[in-house]
Design a protein around this motif. Structure first.
Motif, short mmCIF file in Angstrom:
data_model
loop_
_atom_site.label_atom_id
_atom_site.label_comp_id
_atom_site.label_asym_id
_atom_site.label_seq_id
_atom_site.Cartn_x
_atom_site.Cartn_y
_atom_site.Cartn_z
N ALA A 453 17.17 -1.39 -21.65
CA ALA A 453 17.02 -1.51 -20.20
C ALA A 453 18.36 -1.75 -19.52
CB ALA A 453 16.07 -2.66 -19.87
N ILE A 454 18.72 -0.86 -18.61
CA ILE A 454 19.82 -1.10 -17.69
C ILE A 454 19.21 -1.84 -16.51
CG2 ILE A 454 21.62 -0.08 -16.27
CD1 ILE A 454 21.67 2.29 -18.17
N ALA A 492 17.03 0.17 -13.64
CA ALA A 492 16.61 -0.58 -12.46
C ALA A 492 17.86 -1.01 -11.69
CB ALA A 492 15.78 -1.79 -12.85
N PRO A 493 18.39 -0.14 -10.82
CA PRO A 493 19.62 -0.48 -10.09
C PRO A 493 19.43 -1.70 -9.21
CG PRO A 493 19.10 1.87 -9.92
CD PRO A 493 17.89 1.19 -10.49
N GLY A 494 20.53 -2.43 -8.99
CA GLY A 494 20.47 -3.61 -8.14
C GLY A 494 20.46 -3.29 -6.66
N SER A 495 20.76 -2.06 -6.30
CA SER A 495 20.62 -1.63 -4.92
C SER A 495 20.57 -0.10 -4.90
CB SER A 495 21.78 -2.13 -4.05
OG SER A 495 22.94 -1.34 -4.24
N LEU A 514 18.09 11.27 -20.83
CA LEU A 514 17.97 10.34 -21.95
C LEU A 514 16.85 9.32 -21.73
CD1 LEU A 514 21.69 9.62 -22.89
CD2 LEU A 514 20.19 11.45 -23.67
N GLY A 515 16.07 9.49 -20.67
CA GLY A 515 14.94 8.59 -20.42
C GLY A 515 15.24 7.48 -19.46
N PHE A 516 16.46 7.43 -18.92
CA PHE A 516 16.82 6.35 -17.99
C PHE A 516 16.54 6.79 -16.55
CE2 PHE A 516 19.17 5.15 -21.79
CZ PHE A 516 18.94 3.78 -21.83
N ASP A 517 15.27 7.06 -16.27
CA ASP A 517 14.87 7.32 -14.89
C ASP A 517 14.83 6.00 -14.12
OD1 ASP A 517 13.55 10.32 -14.69
OD2 ASP A 517 13.35 9.46 -16.70
N VAL A 518 15.05 6.08 -12.82
CA VAL A 518 14.97 4.88 -11.99
C VAL A 518 13.52 4.41 -11.96
CG1 VAL A 518 15.23 3.94 -9.66
CG2 VAL A 518 16.94 5.53 -10.57
N VAL A 519 13.31 3.14 -12.33
CA VAL A 519 11.95 2.58 -12.40
C VAL A 519 11.66 1.63 -11.25
CG1 VAL A 519 11.82 2.79 -14.90
CG2 VAL A 519 12.70 0.67 -13.89
N GLY A 520 12.70 1.23 -10.51
CA GLY A 520 12.50 0.30 -9.41
C GLY A 520 13.82 -0.32 -9.02
N TYR A 521 13.81 -0.95 -7.84
CA TYR A 521 14.99 -1.67 -7.36
C TYR A 521 14.65 -3.15 -7.33
CZ TYR A 521 16.65 2.94 -6.04
OH TYR A 521 17.07 4.25 -6.07
#
Length: 920
Positions: A453-454, A492-495, A514-521
């Motif tokens: 998780a990023i 999950a970007p911080g902004s 690679l599966g790192f779609d944005v899942v939420g903010y």
């Protein structure tokens, strides 16, 4: 307004005239130049709030101005932050408390409007998003929809609060993480306020109901995390009592070498400061290395002050701070004011600025930093990337010892600082399970990375590590690499600014590949909102009784926090998170073993994919600018259609819904009168729990999932809530009935009264001599019926972790009168005092083990002297009638804290003060 030292001055800037209290003027009386930056800010705060001694007097100012770096903290001062910032997990119970206080102050003869924030108070909804959907383009939309479905009651309540309270604004969901929003937009650095016809200018200071509020220290803003009760008092205009702290200076020299990141730096700093010991102290960074440290890297270091135990980890205002203000779209007028005021006050830093005096100092040559992770269960346990395979195998051996013994594998005691012993490596038998994912048969083994998780404010605020992750993903995708099928990936970007610069750089697509779609903010995996693992993976973990891993770019990896099925959790930089998603296991040596194989069957190594510092810097320069910040924060308080369609009640007093399982009027003020109580001795108390070292606020009050067979789960089902709709403990902090049942309910907490077995259970000793194993909640309720007071006994670092006031509130509502521990984390000790629970500390190196305490004793605590005593006497009567007696330190550290204890808590004190004014 008092001005004992004649420090009133004025600043002229661009046709505006600002009043301020001059530290340079105070320098006519004292040697102010030697003071650390952070203490200068405290000193200005005292000058501005001097009132003749009711709160701040001449003697307080003089004590701080004459600060002795080596003296133990003993002088109490009052600190009044300029603003308060909240996140929704801690913010909802804050607003619930304020609503309950409005009811209570009306009953005591006051006016509801007296309960109203007196300073700017901003809440960012960021902790409620969960990762249900992942690795698909519509993950963001699905998770957002589920978030609103689960939290409609909470969000309606916050919308009421936004209308009912002045000086209170809400940043709606799907915007960003509170600390990143604070850094990128809300922070003023220098504030102004119109008072009696003059415009005053003063430093931006902040209390936050999240321990990582210290992230804002990176831009020179003094602030730290507090419990909700202390934040509520500040919102209501009450000063915060504190001791003049010691300040540790941390000198940074050199610059980071190629191949390392700010994450590696902060993990190194965290380990060093934990070993040095900085609990309750300020940490201040200085040195030639600051000129090589971008603002985002400073914010990363400041962010993790709770992990190294300090109150704050602050950097000065300098040119880099101004550069960041300009980059993030602040107005030129505000930037000019920050610079002019900082220079006028002697708060401006240049490379040749003289060093301050410090209580102690550390030094780090940043060129010596190496790629690192931290884990598997504490952020201060740094692991060199080169040592990860050994560390992972050692942790697996420890965590699977009972399983392997059942299988005939003798596993010895193995863990040491360097990793597994040779014996343990030879003895360890790896578990495995065969599973099928999307028609593909795979083998799931111990050490498998099931979550990559990023996430988290610590790293998603830093463009360098986010761009590095994107570049590594681009390089990996170009070679044909993919994530391992059992890895749950998330971004999950911080902004929203992060998404925009990644998209502009062409890096969002390879991350998605690679599966790192944005899942939420928002704060997702780091807070435990990692969501369910794929069913096949969960089944494989259960079938093989596997010990699997999570790798996340967060700041917390405590036991039971990230995911109930994941026992090993490692903190890492975003590019390493991507690398471990490709590798699929923490047992792999990423420095020497291939991450995978390209389309031609050739091995691909991490060093081939890792971007250079030049590539990262050039990408940032080409893509990140003020336009992205201005566009994303133009209507930050407006919200989307989902937010604006939520109906909410009106009125000064909240219309409580008795059927709600989310929002409930708490019982703290039931039966409260204007009469002040006493700190009374405790007689014949029982032990609710006997715990070891490093019991975190996650152990005491978990934020994650609610088990169906737990007291909280049973409570919800009795009210018609199905397990699928339980949501999380964090989301239900507005309901005391759920939260008190969840206190000490962490699945990984170990009560030594039960031999250290995991889970929130204890032994109940009835008056007729029976002993029964019960949940901690059920036992507490039995003791309440019996009229028996309770104590908790623990080891070192009790209450580490989040500034979770429910860890103190739940403790109080269970009937615990005192906690006896070897040491306390700063925020939790303060929270206990704020809820009227006595924090007591073992003396002379004693602890439960050395005294032979088992938790079966009955305890009397005497000599408290109505809270005035510094030392109390404990007498523990064993079942055989013998006694063990010992002294404890009474950790009511200031006269104000003694007052709180007498009132039954900080909120009770504030209520009586406000109601008394109305009656007077």
């Amino acid at each position: 307004m008092h001005n004992s030292f004649s420090t009133l001055d004025h600043l002229e800037l661009d046709g505006h005239r600002y009043a301020f209290h001059s530290l340079r003027a105070l320098g006519r009386h004292f040697d102010i130049g030697r003071l650390p930056y952070s203490l200068k800010i405290l000193l200005e705060n005292l000058l501005r709030h001097e009132d003749g001694g009711m709160t701040v007097g001449r003697d307080h100012i003089e004590a701080l101005a004459r600060w002795n770096p080596q003296a133990e903290p003993e002088t109490e001062i009052a600190f009044m932050p300029a603003r308060v910032i909240l996140q929704d997990f801690t913010g909802v119970p804050c607003v619930v408390d304020l609503a309950a206080m409005r009811d209570a102050v009306a009953r005591l003869g006051g006016r509801p409007a007296q309960i109203n924030p007196q300073i700017p108070s901003e809440l960012v909804i960021d902790h409620s998003i969960q990762v249900d959907a992942f690795a698909r383009p519509d993950a963001l939309d699905i998770n957002g929809r589920l978030e609103f479905e689960r939290n409609a009651e909470r969000y309606a309540f916050l919308r009421w609060g936004q209308k009912a309270f002045a000086n209170f604004r809400v940043v709606p969901p799907n915007t960003g993480i509170v600390h990143q929003v604070n850094l990128e937009y809300l922070a003023r650095v220098v504030m102004t306020r119109d008072i009696d016809g003059e415009t005053w200018v003063f430093p931006d200071t902040v209390f936050g109901t999240d321990s990582h509020t210290t992230m804002i220290n990176g831009i020179g803003v003094l602030g730290w995390g507090v419990g909700g009760i202390e934040a509520e008092a500040a919102m209501l205009g009450q000063p915060s009592s504190m001791l003049i702290p010691q300040v540790v200076g941390f000198e940074l020299t050199g610059k980071l070498p190629e191949g390392t990141t700010a994450t590696d730096l902060v993990l190194t700093v965290t380990q060093m400061l934990r070993q040095h010991g900085v609990v309750g102290k300020f940490v201040e960074f200085y040195g030639d290395g600051l000129q090589h440290l971008p603002l985002a890297d400073r914010a990363t270091i400041g962010n993790m002050a709770p992990e190294y135990g300090a109150t704050c980890g602050i950097f000065p205002i300098d040119q880099e701070a101004l550069n960041y203000l300009r980059l993030s779209g602040r107005s030129e007028a505000q930037i000019a004011l920050v610079e002019a005021y900082a220079k006028a006050q002697g708060l401006w830093h240049t490379p040749d600025s003289p060093h301050a005096q410090y209580s102690s100092t550390l030094h780090l040559d940043m060129s010596t930093v190496q790629p690192s992770l931290a884990g598997p269960k504490r952020p201060q346990d740094r692991v060199l990337l080169s040592q990860m395979p050994a560390n992972s195998r050692a942790a697996i051996a420890q965590l699977t010892a009972s399983r392997d013994q059942r299988n005939g594998a003798a596993v010895s005691d193995f863990m040491d600082e360097g990793g597994a012993s040779a014996i343990a490596n030879e003895a360890h038998r790896k578990g495995s399970a065969q599973i099928d994912i999307n028609g593909q048969p795979v083998t799931l083994e111990d050490g498998a990375v099931v979550i990559a998780a990023i996430t988290s404010c610590t790293n998603t605020s830093n463009p360098a590590v986010m761009v590095a992750a994107g570049l590594l993903a681009r390089n990996a995708a170009a070679r044909g690499l993919t994530r391992k099928p059992w890895v749950k990936t998330s971004l999950a970007p911080g902004s929203r600014v992060v998404t925009d610069y990644l998209r502009r750089a062409g890096l969002l697509e390879p991350l998605q590949q690679l599966g790192f779609d944005v899942v939420g903010y928002g704060c997702t995996t780091c807070i435990g909102n990692s969501g369910p693992l794929p069913q096949e993976v969960s089944a494989g973990i259960a079938a093989g009784d596997l010990c699997v891993s999570a790798v996340l770019s967060g700041n917390r990896n405590f036991e039971g926090r990230i995911h109930a099925e994941v026992k090993m959790n490692y903190l890492a930089s975003p590019p390493l998170v991507v690398a471990y998603a490709l590798a699929g296991s923490t047992n792999i040596d990423l420095l020497n073993a291939p991450l995978g194989y390209d389309r031609n069957g050739q091995p691909v190594y991490l060093k081939e994919l890792w971007p250079s510092a030049r590539d990262v810097a050039d990408t940032i320069a080409a893509t990140l600018g003020p336009d992205l910040f201005k566009a994303n924060y133009a209507d930050v308080f407006k919200g989307d259609e989902r937010w604006n369609s939520i109906a909410s009640p009106d009125g000064e007093l909240y219309a409580w819904d008795e059927a709600s399982t989310y929002i409930k009027n708490p019982p703290y003020f039931e039966g409260m009168t204007m009469a002040v109580g006493h700190v009374e001795d405790i007689h014949d108390a029982r032990v609710l729990g006997l715990f070891g070292d490093s019991i975190t606020t996650d152990h005491i009050s978990p934020a994650g999932s609610i088990k169906k067979d737990s007291p909280a789960g049973r409570y919800l089902m009795e009210r018609g809530v199905q397990p699928a709709d339980f949501n999380s403990y964090g989301s239900r902090r507005g309901n005391d009935a759920v939260m008190v049942r969840g206190t000490f309910a962490n699945i990984r907490i170990k009560n030594l009264m039960l031999g250290g077995e995991e889970g929130g259970n204890t032994l109940y000793f009835s008056r007729d001599g029976r002993t029964e194993k019960l949940s901690i909640f059920d036992a507490a309720m039995r003791y309440k019926d019996d009229g028996v007071p309770l104590v908790v006994i623990a080891g070192k670092e009790y209450g580490t972790g989040s500034s979770r006031d429910w860890a103190a509130k739940g403790t109080r509502l269970l009937g615990v009168r005192a906690v006896i521990a070897e040491s306390f984390e700063r925020i939790h000790r303060s929270n206990l005092v704020g809820m009227g629970v006595l924090p007591l500390r073992f003396r002379n190196g004693q602890n439960a083990a050395s005294l032979g305490l088992t938790g079966q004793e009955t305890y009397s605590i005497t000599g408290l002297q109505d809270g005035q005593a510094k030392i109390a006497r404990v007498s523990a009567r064993r079942p055989d009638g013998s006694r063990v007696e010992f002294d404890v330190d009474v950790l009511l550290l200031t006269p104000k804290e003694v007052e709180y204890a007498r009132h039954g808590g900080l909120l009770h004190y504030v209520l009586r003060q406000l109601a008394g004014k109305a009656q007077g």
